[in-house]
Motif scaffolding. Structure first.
Motif, PDB file in Angstrom:
ATOM      1  N   LYS A 139      -8.516  11.328  -5.999  1.00 10.76           N
ATOM      2  CA  LYS A 139      -7.424  12.196  -6.415  1.00 10.76           C
ATOM      3  C   LYS A 139      -7.144  11.954  -7.889  1.00 10.76           C
ATOM      4  O   LYS A 139      -7.232  10.816  -8.349  1.00 10.76           O
ATOM      5  CB  LYS A 139      -6.152  11.893  -5.603  1.00 10.76           C
ATOM      6  N   ALA A 192      -6.627   8.061  -8.125  1.00 12.30           N
ATOM      7  CA  ALA A 192      -6.680   7.272  -6.887  1.00 12.30           C
ATOM      8  C   ALA A 192      -8.103   7.337  -6.346  1.00 12.30           C
ATOM      9  O   ALA A 192      -8.680   8.415  -6.235  1.00 12.30           O
ATOM     10  CB  ALA A 192      -5.693   7.817  -5.867  1.00 12.30           C
ATOM     11  N   ILE A 239     -10.125   6.078  -3.053  1.00  9.28           N
ATOM     12  CA  ILE A 239      -9.896   5.514  -1.722  1.00  9.28           C
ATOM     13  C   ILE A 239     -11.223   5.345  -1.000  1.00  9.28           C
ATOM     14  O   ILE A 239     -11.962   6.323  -0.828  1.00  9.28           O
ATOM     15  CB  ILE A 239      -8.958   6.422  -0.914  1.00  9.28           C
ATOM     16  N   HIS A 240     -11.540   4.127  -0.620  1.00  7.95           N
ATOM     17  CA  HIS A 240     -12.781   3.861   0.102  1.00  7.95           C
ATOM     18  C   HIS A 240     -12.632   4.251   1.565  1.00  7.95           C
ATOM     19  O   HIS A 240     -11.664   3.853   2.212  1.00  7.95           O
ATOM     20  CB  HIS A 240     -13.142   2.372   0.017  1.00  7.95           C
ATOM     21  N   MET A 241     -13.603   4.994   2.058  1.00  6.40           N
ATOM     22  CA  MET A 241     -13.619   5.339   3.475  1.00  6.40           C
ATOM     23  C   MET A 241     -14.371   4.239   4.228  1.00  6.40           C
ATOM     24  O   MET A 241     -15.576   4.084   4.085  1.00  6.40           O
ATOM     25  CB  MET A 241     -14.329   6.686   3.678  1.00  6.40           C
ATOM     26  N   ILE A 242     -13.654   3.466   5.008  1.00  2.00           N
ATOM     27  CA  ILE A 242     -14.216   2.305   5.676  1.00  2.00           C
ATOM     28  C   ILE A 242     -14.490   2.634   7.150  1.00  2.00           C
ATOM     29  O   ILE A 242     -13.549   2.998   7.864  1.00  2.00           O
ATOM     30  CB  ILE A 242     -13.227   1.110   5.629  1.00  2.00           C
ATOM     31  N   SER A 243     -15.737   2.520   7.571  1.00  2.00           N
ATOM     32  CA  SER A 243     -16.061   2.812   8.974  1.00  2.00           C
ATOM     33  C   SER A 243     -15.427   1.799   9.926  1.00  2.00           C
ATOM     34  O   SER A 243     -15.333   0.621   9.618  1.00  2.00           O
ATOM     35  CB  SER A 243     -17.570   2.832   9.177  1.00  2.00           C
ATOM     36  N   GLY A 244     -15.054   2.298  11.082  1.00  2.00           N
ATOM     37  CA  GLY A 244     -14.476   1.435  12.123  1.00  2.00           C
ATOM     38  C   GLY A 244     -13.203   2.044  12.677  1.00  2.00           C
ATOM     39  O   GLY A 244     -12.368   2.505  11.918  1.00  2.00           O
ATOM     40  N   GLY A 294      -6.509   5.248   9.377  1.00  2.00           N
ATOM     41  CA  GLY A 294      -6.807   3.838   9.624  1.00  2.00           C
ATOM     42  C   GLY A 294      -8.072   3.447   8.878  1.00  2.00           C
ATOM     43  O   GLY A 294      -9.144   3.977   9.152  1.00  2.00           O
ATOM     44  N   LEU A 295      -7.940   2.556   7.904  1.00  2.00           N
ATOM     45  CA  LEU A 295      -9.105   2.175   7.086  1.00  2.00           C
ATOM     46  C   LEU A 295      -9.209   0.659   6.994  1.00  2.00           C
ATOM     47  O   LEU A 295      -8.447   0.007   6.272  1.00  2.00           O
ATOM     48  CB  LEU A 295      -8.976   2.776   5.684  1.00  2.00           C
ATOM     49  N   GLU A 341      -0.298   1.830   2.726  1.00  2.00           N
ATOM     50  CA  GLU A 341      -0.063   2.390   1.395  1.00  2.00           C
ATOM     51  C   GLU A 341       0.138   3.899   1.531  1.00  2.00           C
ATOM     52  O   GLU A 341      -0.517   4.554   2.332  1.00  2.00           O
ATOM     53  CB  GLU A 341      -1.252   2.110   0.473  1.00  2.00           C
ATOM     54  N   ILE A 346      -0.108   7.442  -0.447  1.00  2.00           N
ATOM     55  CA  ILE A 346      -0.623   8.145  -1.624  1.00  2.00           C
ATOM     56  C   ILE A 346      -0.343   9.629  -1.394  1.00  2.00           C
ATOM     57  O   ILE A 346      -1.090  10.313  -0.714  1.00  2.00           O
ATOM     58  CB  ILE A 346      -2.136   7.899  -1.822  1.00  2.00           C
ATOM     59  N   LEU A 390      -0.785  11.210   2.127  1.00  2.00           N
ATOM     60  CA  LEU A 390      -1.748  10.375   2.845  1.00  2.00           C
ATOM     61  C   LEU A 390      -1.204   8.958   2.976  1.00  2.00           C
ATOM     62  O   LEU A 390      -0.854   8.319   1.980  1.00  2.00           O
ATOM     63  CB  LEU A 390      -3.078  10.365   2.070  1.00  2.00           C
ATOM     64  N   ILE A 431      -2.142   5.200   4.466  1.00  2.00           N
ATOM     65  CA  ILE A 431      -3.315   4.433   4.875  1.00  2.00           C
ATOM     66  C   ILE A 431      -2.870   3.109   5.482  1.00  2.00           C
ATOM     67  O   ILE A 431      -2.122   2.352   4.865  1.00  2.00           O
ATOM     68  CB  ILE A 431      -4.233   4.165   3.669  1.00  2.00           C
TER      69      ILE A 431
END
Lengths: 67, 195
Positions: free
Chosen positions: A36, A59, A61-66, B134-135, B149, B151, B154, B156
């Motif tokens: 963003k 901004a 933002i990392h997209m983390i699997s799980g 959920g990250l 957080e 944003i 959004l 997180i």
């Protein structure tokens, strides 16, 4: 120029650069990102043409699997 | 706000749950227990035995569609909740159709690509709609790096760093913590809404 990345003020040695270049310079090499700029979503294919300017708020933002 | 006021307020609310795995099933159950009036739960997957280490299902439900089993489990907990289950693989098009009438969307997918698709679609196509993602849930321990957080619209929840792998499997405690953080964030948004 001075910009804000993920709420942190940073100084980078560029007058202007694209979001794609900024991600490379700042080593955001993670494949899956949401980006963003000044609150506006920038999709992956728009990053090359999105120019970062002095004072911009970015901004990443990392997209983390799980889940 | 006392318990009765909370109940009355939540009764008229609708929450969309995208994905009914570890995050989605546990988050939905928490929201059902407190009395959110409507839950729209969406998943295409079936329950496998390996899911039972963290997901809100039972041994007897192995082989069944997650969305329908979740509806059944929620109805056993709180029959006042209107659970609408969709056996569907969510894509950019269907996000809007499925969740347009929800007050909030919970992102509860497991795969990063799907998380990105949902977050991007909601932020760009559904302006003003809060999405709670959920990250970072993998592994065990390290309670204190799990956080929330905001944003824009959004929100997180998660540790923002631990990706699932052979050495970092998803396990009930951490997945449950993040799922309940998501539910807690949903409540905060719903209950601060002046409508």
């Amino acid at each position: 120029m001075k910009i804000i990345i993920n709420n942190r003020e940073e100084i980078i040695d560029y007058e202007t650069l694209s979001l794609t270049e900024l991600l490379e310079v700042k080593n955001f090499t993670f494949k899956m990102l949401v980006t963003k700029v000044n609150g506006k979503l920038i999709k992956k294919d728009e990053r090359k043409t999105t120019i970062i300017r002095k004072g911009d708020n970015i901004a990443v933002i990392h997209m983390i699997s799980g889940g | 706000m006392d318990l009765n006021e909370i109940k009355i307020k939540l009764k008229s609310k609708s929450v969309g749950i995208a994905g009914c795995g570890g995050l989605g099933s546990n988050c939905a159950v928490a929201l059902a227990r407190v009395g959110v009036g409507q839950l729209i739960v969406v998943d295409f997957d079936i329950i496998e035995q390996s899911n039972l280490n963290r997901q809100y299902y039972f041994f007897s439900q192995i082989g069944r569609k997650k969305c329908f089993a979740l509806k059944e489990n929620i109805e056993k907990i709180n029959s006042n909740v209107d659970v609408i289950a969709f056996d569907k693989r969510i894509d950019r098009k269907s996000v809007i159709e499925l969740f347009k009438n929800c007050d909030i969307i919970v992102e509860a997918f497991d795969i990063a690509e799907m998380k990105q698709m949902l977050i991007e679609t909601v932020l760009s196509e559904m302006p003003g709609k809060p999405i709670v993602s959920g990250l970072g849930i993998a592994g065990f321990g390290e309670n204190n790096i799990i956080r929330t957080e905001k944003i824009g619209n959004l929100y997180i929840c998660g540790d923002r760093q631990k990706e699932i792998s052979d050495d970092l499997p998803p396990l009930a405690p951490r997945v449950g913590i993040v799922a309940n953080m998501q539910a807690n964030q949903v409540l905060e948004i719903l209950l601060s809404d002046s409508k």
